[in-house]
Design a protein around this motif. Sequence first.
Motif, PDB file in Angstrom:
ATOM      1  N   PHE A 294     -21.400  34.579   0.398  1.00  0.00           N
ATOM      2  CA  PHE A 294     -21.478  33.346  -0.669  1.00  0.00           C
ATOM      3  C   PHE A 294     -22.639  32.446  -0.444  1.00  0.00           C
ATOM      4  O   PHE A 294     -23.229  32.042  -1.423  1.00  0.00           O
ATOM      5  CB  PHE A 294     -20.085  32.571  -0.923  1.00  0.00           C
ATOM      6  N   LYS A 295     -22.727  32.273   0.882  1.00  0.00           N
ATOM      7  CA  LYS A 295     -24.032  31.460   1.268  1.00  0.00           C
ATOM      8  C   LYS A 295     -25.248  32.127   0.816  1.00  0.00           C
ATOM      9  O   LYS A 295     -26.212  31.269   0.359  1.00  0.00           O
ATOM     10  CB  LYS A 295     -24.127  31.108   2.670  1.00  0.00           C
ATOM     11  N   ASN A 296     -25.581  33.353   1.171  1.00  0.00           N
ATOM     12  CA  ASN A 296     -26.609  34.042   0.710  1.00  0.00           C
ATOM     13  C   ASN A 296     -26.945  34.155  -0.935  1.00  0.00           C
ATOM     14  O   ASN A 296     -27.788  34.064  -1.561  1.00  0.00           O
ATOM     15  CB  ASN A 296     -26.703  35.339   1.177  1.00  0.00           C
ATOM     16  N   SER A 297     -25.632  34.249  -1.599  1.00  0.00           N
ATOM     17  CA  SER A 297     -25.724  34.147  -3.167  1.00  0.00           C
ATOM     18  C   SER A 297     -26.254  32.754  -3.493  1.00  0.00           C
ATOM     19  O   SER A 297     -27.006  32.615  -4.410  1.00  0.00           O
ATOM     20  CB  SER A 297     -24.343  34.394  -3.449  1.00  0.00           C
ATOM     21  N   LEU A 298     -25.726  31.793  -2.814  1.00  0.00           N
ATOM     22  CA  LEU A 298     -26.292  30.573  -3.195  1.00  0.00           C
ATOM     23  C   LEU A 298     -27.821  30.207  -3.185  1.00  0.00           C
ATOM     24  O   LEU A 298     -28.065  29.441  -4.069  1.00  0.00           O
ATOM     25  CB  LEU A 298     -25.424  29.481  -2.760  1.00  0.00           C
ATOM     26  N   THR A 299     -28.211  30.762  -2.253  1.00  0.00           N
ATOM     27  CA  THR A 299     -29.885  30.500  -2.230  1.00  0.00           C
ATOM     28  C   THR A 299     -30.453  30.965  -3.288  1.00  0.00           C
ATOM     29  O   THR A 299     -31.577  30.539  -3.402  1.00  0.00           O
ATOM     30  CB  THR A 299     -30.239  31.210  -0.803  1.00  0.00           C
ATOM     31  N   GLY A 300     -30.019  31.913  -4.138  1.00  0.00           N
ATOM     32  CA  GLY A 300     -30.629  32.497  -5.296  1.00  0.00           C
ATOM     33  C   GLY A 300     -31.753  33.684  -4.648  1.00  0.00           C
ATOM     34  O   GLY A 300     -32.553  34.139  -5.632  1.00  0.00           O
ATOM     35  N   LEU A 301     -31.599  33.886  -3.455  1.00  0.00           N
ATOM     36  CA  LEU A 301     -32.627  34.830  -3.002  1.00  0.00           C
ATOM     37  C   LEU A 301     -31.893  36.285  -2.874  1.00  0.00           C
ATOM     38  O   LEU A 301     -30.800  36.448  -2.818  1.00  0.00           O
ATOM     39  CB  LEU A 301     -33.114  34.477  -1.662  1.00  0.00           C
ATOM     40  N   PRO A 302     -32.707  37.181  -2.983  1.00  0.00           N
ATOM     41  CA  PRO A 302     -31.986  38.599  -2.887  1.00  0.00           C
ATOM     42  C   PRO A 302     -31.550  39.202  -1.733  1.00  0.00           C
ATOM     43  O   PRO A 302     -32.344  40.012  -0.850  1.00  0.00           O
ATOM     44  CB  PRO A 302     -33.269  39.465  -3.564  1.00  0.00           C
TER      45      PRO A 302
ATOM     46  N   SER B  72     -20.737  16.652   5.863  1.00  0.00           N
ATOM     47  CA  SER B  72     -21.344  17.824   5.579  1.00  0.00           C
ATOM     48  C   SER B  72     -21.434  18.724   6.962  1.00  0.00           C
ATOM     49  O   SER B  72     -21.868  18.182   7.812  1.00  0.00           O
ATOM     50  CB  SER B  72     -22.921  17.415   4.985  1.00  0.00           C
ATOM     51  N   GLU B  73     -21.164  20.094   6.346  1.00  0.00           N
ATOM     52  CA  GLU B  73     -21.081  20.970   7.619  1.00  0.00           C
ATOM     53  C   GLU B  73     -22.285  21.824   7.955  1.00  0.00           C
ATOM     54  O   GLU B  73     -22.812  22.239   7.107  1.00  0.00           O
ATOM     55  CB  GLU B  73     -20.006  22.223   7.281  1.00  0.00           C
ATOM     56  N   GLY B  74     -22.568  21.521   9.226  1.00  0.00           N
ATOM     57  CA  GLY B  74     -23.907  22.145   9.672  1.00  0.00           C
ATOM     58  C   GLY B  74     -23.422  23.464  10.371  1.00  0.00           C
ATOM     59  O   GLY B  74     -24.414  24.395  10.393  1.00  0.00           O
ATOM     60  N   ALA B  75     -22.399  23.638  11.033  1.00  0.00           N
ATOM     61  CA  ALA B  75     -22.009  24.373  11.645  1.00  0.00           C
ATOM     62  C   ALA B  75     -21.148  25.524  10.671  1.00  0.00           C
ATOM     63  O   ALA B  75     -21.035  25.008   9.401  1.00  0.00           O
ATOM     64  CB  ALA B  75     -21.051  24.435  12.894  1.00  0.00           C
ATOM     65  N   ASN B  76     -20.748  26.760  11.009  1.00  0.00           N
ATOM     66  CA  ASN B  76     -20.110  27.851  10.174  1.00  0.00           C
ATOM     67  C   ASN B  76     -18.545  27.294  10.206  1.00  0.00           C
ATOM     68  O   ASN B  76     -18.145  27.351  11.322  1.00  0.00           O
ATOM     69  CB  ASN B  76     -20.356  29.210  10.217  1.00  0.00           C
TER      70      ASN B  76
ATOM     71  N   TYR C 156     -32.669  20.644   9.029  1.00  0.00           N
ATOM     72  CA  TYR C 156     -33.632  20.297   7.978  1.00  0.00           C
ATOM     73  C   TYR C 156     -32.611  20.544   6.725  1.00  0.00           C
ATOM     74  O   TYR C 156     -32.483  19.499   5.984  1.00  0.00           O
ATOM     75  CB  TYR C 156     -34.976  20.802   8.018  1.00  0.00           C
ATOM     76  N   GLY C 157     -32.390  21.506   6.383  1.00  0.00           N
ATOM     77  CA  GLY C 157     -31.753  22.168   5.200  1.00  0.00           C
ATOM     78  C   GLY C 157     -30.491  21.264   4.808  1.00  0.00           C
ATOM     79  O   GLY C 157     -30.250  20.710   3.869  1.00  0.00           O
TER      80      GLY C 157
ATOM     81  N   PHE D 261     -17.366  16.034   0.431  1.00  0.00           N
ATOM     82  CA  PHE D 261     -17.667  16.780   1.295  1.00  0.00           C
ATOM     83  C   PHE D 261     -18.383  18.262   1.054  1.00  0.00           C
ATOM     84  O   PHE D 261     -18.529  18.837  -0.035  1.00  0.00           O
ATOM     85  CB  PHE D 261     -16.110  17.570   1.564  1.00  0.00           C
ATOM     86  N   GLY D 262     -19.431  18.541   1.844  1.00  0.00           N
ATOM     87  CA  GLY D 262     -20.319  19.318   1.670  1.00  0.00           C
ATOM     88  C   GLY D 262     -20.098  20.480   2.638  1.00  0.00           C
ATOM     89  O   GLY D 262     -20.149  20.479   3.619  1.00  0.00           O
ATOM     90  N   PRO D 263     -19.598  21.883   1.753  1.00  0.00           N
ATOM     91  CA  PRO D 263     -18.918  22.827   2.488  1.00  0.00           C
ATOM     92  C   PRO D 263     -20.262  23.726   3.240  1.00  0.00           C
ATOM     93  O   PRO D 263     -21.495  23.565   2.654  1.00  0.00           O
ATOM     94  CB  PRO D 263     -18.411  23.830   1.581  1.00  0.00           C
ATOM     95  N   ALA D 264     -19.850  24.241   4.317  1.00  0.00           N
ATOM     96  CA  ALA D 264     -21.164  25.065   5.223  1.00  0.00           C
ATOM     97  C   ALA D 264     -21.741  26.047   4.484  1.00  0.00           C
ATOM     98  O   ALA D 264     -22.975  25.966   4.508  1.00  0.00           O
ATOM     99  CB  ALA D 264     -20.387  25.447   6.342  1.00  0.00           C
ATOM    100  N   LYS D 265     -21.148  26.797   3.366  1.00  0.00           N
ATOM    101  CA  LYS D 265     -22.046  27.782   2.831  1.00  0.00           C
ATOM    102  C   LYS D 265     -22.858  27.310   1.855  1.00  0.00           C
ATOM    103  O   LYS D 265     -23.907  28.200   1.636  1.00  0.00           O
ATOM    104  CB  LYS D 265     -20.930  28.885   2.128  1.00  0.00           C
ATOM    105  N   ALA D 266     -22.897  26.142   1.662  1.00  0.00           N
ATOM    106  CA  ALA D 266     -24.140  25.377   0.817  1.00  0.00           C
ATOM    107  C   ALA D 266     -24.901  24.581   1.623  1.00  0.00           C
ATOM    108  O   ALA D 266     -26.176  24.779   1.801  1.00  0.00           O
ATOM    109  CB  ALA D 266     -23.435  24.693  -0.206  1.00  0.00           C
ATOM    110  N   ALA D 267     -24.311  23.752   2.641  1.00  0.00           N
ATOM    111  CA  ALA D 267     -24.982  22.769   3.182  1.00  0.00           C
ATOM    112  C   ALA D 267     -25.765  23.282   4.445  1.00  0.00           C
ATOM    113  O   ALA D 267     -26.822  22.900   4.790  1.00  0.00           O
ATOM    114  CB  ALA D 267     -24.090  21.845   4.197  1.00  0.00           C
ATOM    115  N   ASN D 268     -25.303  24.510   4.896  1.00  0.00           N
ATOM    116  CA  ASN D 268     -25.948  25.109   6.111  1.00  0.00           C
ATOM    117  C   ASN D 268     -26.615  26.353   5.717  1.00  0.00           C
ATOM    118  O   ASN D 268     -27.271  27.196   6.566  1.00  0.00           O
ATOM    119  CB  ASN D 268     -25.199  25.229   7.423  1.00  0.00           C
ATOM    120  N   ALA D 269     -26.912  26.338   4.316  1.00  0.00           N
ATOM    121  CA  ALA D 269     -27.678  27.773   3.862  1.00  0.00           C
ATOM    122  C   ALA D 269     -29.291  27.664   4.287  1.00  0.00           C
ATOM    123  O   ALA D 269     -29.853  28.696   4.026  1.00  0.00           O
ATOM    124  CB  ALA D 269     -27.431  27.683   2.491  1.00  0.00           C
TER     125      ALA D 269
END
Length: 444
Positions: free
Chosen positions: A113-121, A340-344, A211-212, A362-370
Amino acid sequence: MSYVDEVINKITKENPGEPEFHQTLNEVYKSIEVAVEENEEQYRKDAVLERLANPERQIKFRVPWVDDEGQVQVNTGYRVQFNSAIGPYKGGLRFHPSVNIGIIKFLGFEQIFKNSLTGLPIGGGKGGSNFDPKGKSDREVMSFCQSFMNELYRHIGQDQDVPAGDIGVGAREVGYLYGQYKRLTKQYEGVLTGKGLTFGGSLARTEATGYGLLYFTNEMLKANNETLKDKTATVSGSGNVAIYAIEKAQQLGAKVVTASDSTGWVYDPKGIDVALLKEIKEVQRGRMSDYAAKRESAEYHEGRGVWQIKSDVALPCATQNELTLDDAKLIVENDTLAVSEGANMPTTLDATKYLQDNGILFGPAKAANAGGVAVSALEMSQNSERLYWTFDEVDNMLKDIMTNIFSKLNTTAQKYEQDKNYVLGANVAGFERVVEAMQSQGIV
């Protein structure tokens, strides 16, 4: 019983003794239930949730190596290739004594889900070993990494599976792994990310996750009429993510007053000295007590305790399940604006619910640390095209990606009438992209 509950019960029973995997399965599937209900009949017929929760492939292997005393040691290696619907498997390698198949599956499932959120393949995967690089000589680490790659190389490739670093796997380990891969395959390709700058690495990769995290957090605050400027922040951890989260937070105008490691933590009311922290952790490989010994304003405390310090923003950047319900209660008492979650998955499920119920952003890891995996994907692009982008070019792309991630999950949360529920927004947005790709490709 709903389709979501049926699948959670089924997968949990089929995968006993994997509490971290069960935890993320519950967190993700319960939060996407509103989206599943809209297409429940079709999803059930196509067994979409079962297919998502079962890795396409999971590999376990023996890793024998010789220590400096001439003694043969044996560790266990893992690679879980979870989902390749939107691209080659992408996810880090973790070397830590706590690693087992359940932890690798939890990380790999989150990675989809994290990788999906980036919009990258890039699809989702994860790997690692119960090997502990701490206290090992460079020769011992090299010996282990070469043995680990002797098996892993059969299962990876730039268009198949592209590992990166994670806890315990930094530039040194990636270098040894890549050298052995190249030796075995005679291929000079972008099969590992986080490489050194002299052999295909990307500028800003080291800084990317930290940074992200701050780019995401600032966007979350701005959407709620706040910014990081003049805010106080608490950070846990002192590894790669924490160090560069502290650095970027300070660049954006915040004052970070804590950092920690596995033995203790420091409170520095004047603000963490990033240069000193880098020297202690990246050069000397020392402890937080060493930081306090060299910084007059810092107080050192053994054990846990970061979250008792009053702050506007809390950034857990150490490891999974480090922020408990008791910690969440302290954070609420301290009138914190955002976590905001920096770790997994650093926040337990009950702590996450408590924070959300009490109005904490609350910023979940799969978005916040992507940010880390996003720049890894940019490194893959540079390797494929034989290009080399400047630090500012990569950093600007990272900022755009993190801004877009927040926009995507914010819009999704609002679409399902769950404004400010960024956990739901992240999970549903990531889920919808992956499932659309899966259904387009047939039953595979």
